[in-house]
Design an enzyme around this catalytic site. Structure first.
Site, short mmCIF file in Angstrom:
data_model
loop_
_atom_site.label_atom_id
_atom_site.label_comp_id
_atom_site.label_asym_id
_atom_site.label_seq_id
_atom_site.Cartn_x
_atom_site.Cartn_y
_atom_site.Cartn_z
N ARG A 33 0.84 -1.22 0.00
CA ARG A 33 0.00 0.00 0.00
C ARG A 33 0.87 1.25 0.00
O ARG A 33 0.58 2.21 -0.72
CB ARG A 33 -0.94 -0.02 1.22
CG ARG A 33 -2.16 -0.92 1.03
CD ARG A 33 -2.87 -1.16 2.35
NE ARG A 33 -4.14 -1.88 2.19
CZ ARG A 33 -4.24 -3.18 1.97
NH1 ARG A 33 -3.15 -3.92 1.90
NH2 ARG A 33 -5.43 -3.75 1.84
N GLY A 102 -1.73 -10.94 -5.12
CA GLY A 102 -3.04 -10.30 -5.20
C GLY A 102 -2.95 -8.80 -5.13
O GLY A 102 -3.70 -8.08 -5.83
N ARG A 130 -7.43 -16.56 -10.29
CA ARG A 130 -7.80 -15.62 -9.23
C ARG A 130 -8.75 -14.57 -9.79
O ARG A 130 -8.50 -13.97 -10.85
CB ARG A 130 -6.56 -14.95 -8.63
CG ARG A 130 -5.60 -15.93 -7.99
CD ARG A 130 -4.62 -15.23 -7.07
NE ARG A 130 -5.27 -14.75 -5.85
CZ ARG A 130 -4.62 -14.15 -4.85
NH1 ARG A 130 -3.32 -13.98 -4.94
NH2 ARG A 130 -5.27 -13.75 -3.78
N GLN A 181 -9.63 -6.69 -1.50
CA GLN A 181 -8.65 -5.99 -2.34
C GLN A 181 -9.31 -5.26 -3.50
O GLN A 181 -8.74 -4.29 -4.03
CB GLN A 181 -7.61 -6.97 -2.86
CG GLN A 181 -6.68 -7.49 -1.78
CD GLN A 181 -5.71 -8.55 -2.30
OE1 GLN A 181 -5.85 -9.04 -3.42
NE2 GLN A 181 -4.75 -8.92 -1.47
N GLU A 330 -6.96 -14.18 6.49
CA GLU A 330 -5.63 -14.56 6.02
C GLU A 330 -4.86 -15.40 7.05
O GLU A 330 -3.91 -16.11 6.69
CB GLU A 330 -4.82 -13.33 5.64
CG GLU A 330 -4.51 -12.40 6.79
CD GLU A 330 -3.80 -11.14 6.32
OE1 GLU A 330 -2.99 -10.62 7.10
OE2 GLU A 330 -4.05 -10.69 5.20
N ARG A 361 -8.18 -22.16 -0.69
CA ARG A 361 -7.59 -22.51 0.60
C ARG A 361 -8.49 -23.43 1.42
O ARG A 361 -7.99 -24.24 2.20
CB ARG A 361 -7.25 -21.25 1.41
CG ARG A 361 -5.96 -20.61 0.97
CD ARG A 361 -5.54 -19.47 1.87
NE ARG A 361 -4.31 -18.86 1.36
CZ ARG A 361 -3.91 -17.64 1.63
NH1 ARG A 361 -4.64 -16.86 2.41
NH2 ARG A 361 -2.78 -17.18 1.13
N ARG A 405 0.87 -19.67 2.62
CA ARG A 405 0.24 -19.96 3.90
C ARG A 405 -0.06 -21.46 4.06
O ARG A 405 -0.14 -21.95 5.19
CB ARG A 405 -1.01 -19.11 4.09
CG ARG A 405 -0.68 -17.61 4.07
CD ARG A 405 -1.64 -16.77 4.86
NE ARG A 405 -1.42 -15.36 4.61
CZ ARG A 405 -0.50 -14.60 5.22
NH1 ARG A 405 0.30 -15.14 6.13
NH2 ARG A 405 -0.38 -13.32 4.94
N LYS A 430 7.17 -15.73 -0.99
CA LYS A 430 6.17 -14.72 -1.33
C LYS A 430 6.10 -13.64 -0.26
O LYS A 430 5.97 -12.45 -0.57
CB LYS A 430 4.81 -15.40 -1.49
CG LYS A 430 3.64 -14.48 -1.79
CD LYS A 430 2.36 -15.30 -1.91
CE LYS A 430 1.14 -14.42 -2.08
NZ LYS A 430 1.09 -13.74 -3.39
#
Length: 444
Positions: A33, A102, A130, A181, A330, A361, A405, A430
């Site tokens: 950001r 993302g 995605r 997002q 997340e 996920r 993750r 990542k």
């Protein structure tokens, strides 16, 4: 890394209770950001403590392609000076590679609205699945032209800016139920619109409101003005020049602290994370409270001016019944790893949008929990994890699905299940460039 060359890493078991201090790199969410907002500013800024990982490197590469200078300090690679284009227009007739990030594929397209030519976006093959359409629909409503080169609503695509931006306030309506997002990507650039923007979310509930609040806070820190009506799912952005302070320090990534602090519950002992902020917009700031509900002892201490979050495992890990994770989806994989060893079932709900992350996920978590002998199933909006006798759990080669993750989730299970190996642990680069070193260091 291809299927045939991916390495298989033996996840170490914990031979004794933990006693470790783990320094967590900078927040990916904040890092990317700040990079976007720095690019939208008028003068250079310096970011210290910036996360250096694949996702942030992809972001800096994307900005560089658009004419932004990202100068990395050769002596301190986490310090980066960002200089926006002198003309205020981004460089068009260029290409941006998003990888599987993302924040790159959903934040950078908005910058193409202010480019002097078309910008093509592409990414890893897994990124094609995605969802992208809501943010691109929003940009079309702002006057951009989007040309899809594959399936409509996903990568790859090209964005061409309009000849002139609309001068009155733009009303944009999207369904962002698949990812916060989509909203953040539009809020980050809306201050540059001549008449500002009113953004309305329609559809299901908005996932991860804390991430949207983070975006609002960061835009405000850069001099923007956003009025949020979360009950009406509406955000009104005034037209303002954006400029971050000359120096910004990035907080540690509190979501990336989840595997390490969660390890204290699985393996026993204590794990400490320094530089924990007193207040934060990161969803990971909710983690200590979640761990307490599972049976951990959580304290905060200050030593030599540094604030620590200290987590000590208890005798029992408690299942949580219906557990709404809408605000912090997340960290669901890390919490799921802990709950495999819990004393009662947990329905992790409010996370249906995780089906559209680096991988599905929810499906991946059920597959991998089942693979080691655990019991889990998908719900309409989450997953259910039920306890099994610990003797029923066994080692296995665990898949990561190119998802960082899922790799840390597998490592957490390996703390207590002998014989767990992790395929393609390198996917953790990542967001955690040295995850394996940090993990083995924690174990001593």
């Amino acid at each position: 890394m291809s299927e045939t060359t991916a390495t298989v890493w033996p996840a170490p078991t914990a031979a004794k209770p933990l006693d470790a201090t783990v320094e967590i790199p900078g927040s990916k969410s904040l890092s990317n950001r700040y990079l976007i907002l720095a690019a939208l500013g008028g003068t250079p800024i310096t970011l210290t403590g910036l996360l250096r990982s694949r996702d942030t490197d992809l972001m800096m590469d994307a900005l560089t392609a658009l004419g932004v200078s990202c100068d990395i300090d050769p002596h301190v690679p986490t310090t980066v000076r960002v200089t926006p284009p002198a003309t205020g227009r981004f460089t068009g007739n260029t290409s941006v590679y998003c990888g599987l990030a993302g924040t790159v594929m959903r934040f950078v397209p908005g910058l193409a609205l202010f480019a002097d030519g078309p910008v093509r976006f592409d990414g890893d093959r897994q990124a094609y699945a995605r969802p992208m359409k809501p943010v691109l629909d929003g940009l079309e409503q702002l006057g951009a032209t989007v040309e899809y080169h594959g399936e409509t609503g996903g990568l790859p695509f090209t964005i061409t800016s309009p000849a002139e931006l609309v001068t009155e306030r733009c009303g944009v309506t999207i369904d962002s139920s698949g990812s916060s997002q989509f909203i953040s990507g539009l809020l980050l650039i809306a201050s540059r619109l001549p008449g500002g923007m009113t953004l309305t979310h329609v559809g299901g509930k908005t996932p991860s409101l804390p991430h949207i609040r983070m975006t609002v806070a960061d835009v405000t820190a850069a001099g923007g003005s956003i009025t949020a009506d979360e009950n009406a799912h509406t955000w009104t952005v005034e037209p303002r020049p954006l400029q971050l302070p000359e120096h910004i320090t990035v907080e540690p990534d509190l979501s990336n602290a989840a595997p390490f602090l969660g390890a204290a519950l699985i393996a026993g002992g204590t794990v400490r994370v320094p530089n924990w902020p007193e207040t934060t917009t990161q969803p990971g700031g909710l983690l200590p409270g979640y761990l307490e509900r599972m049976g951990a002892k959580v304290t905060f201490s200050v030593e030599n001016g540094v604030r620590y979050c200290n987590v000590t495992g208890g005798d029992v890990i408690h299942g949580l019944g219906d557990f709404d994770l809408t605000a912090a989806g997340e960290i669901a994989p890390s919490l799921a790893a802990i709950l495999v060893f819990a004393d009662a079932p947990t329905n992790m709900i409010g996370i249906g949008h995780l089906r559209g992350h680096e991988t599905n996920r929810l499906e991946a978590l059920v597959n991998e929990i089942t693979r080691v002998g655990g019991k889990a199933c998908e719900l309409a909006d989450g997953i259910r994890i039920e306890p099994v006798a610990e003797a029923a759990l066994h080692g296995a080669e665990m898949e990561t699905y190119a998802d960082h993750r899922m790799a840390t989730f597998a490592a957490m299970l390996g703390l207590r299940i002998d014989g767990v190996t992790v395929r393609d642990v390198e996917t953790t680069r990542k967001t955690l460039p040295d995850f394996v070193g940090m993990w083995t260091g924690m174990l001593g």
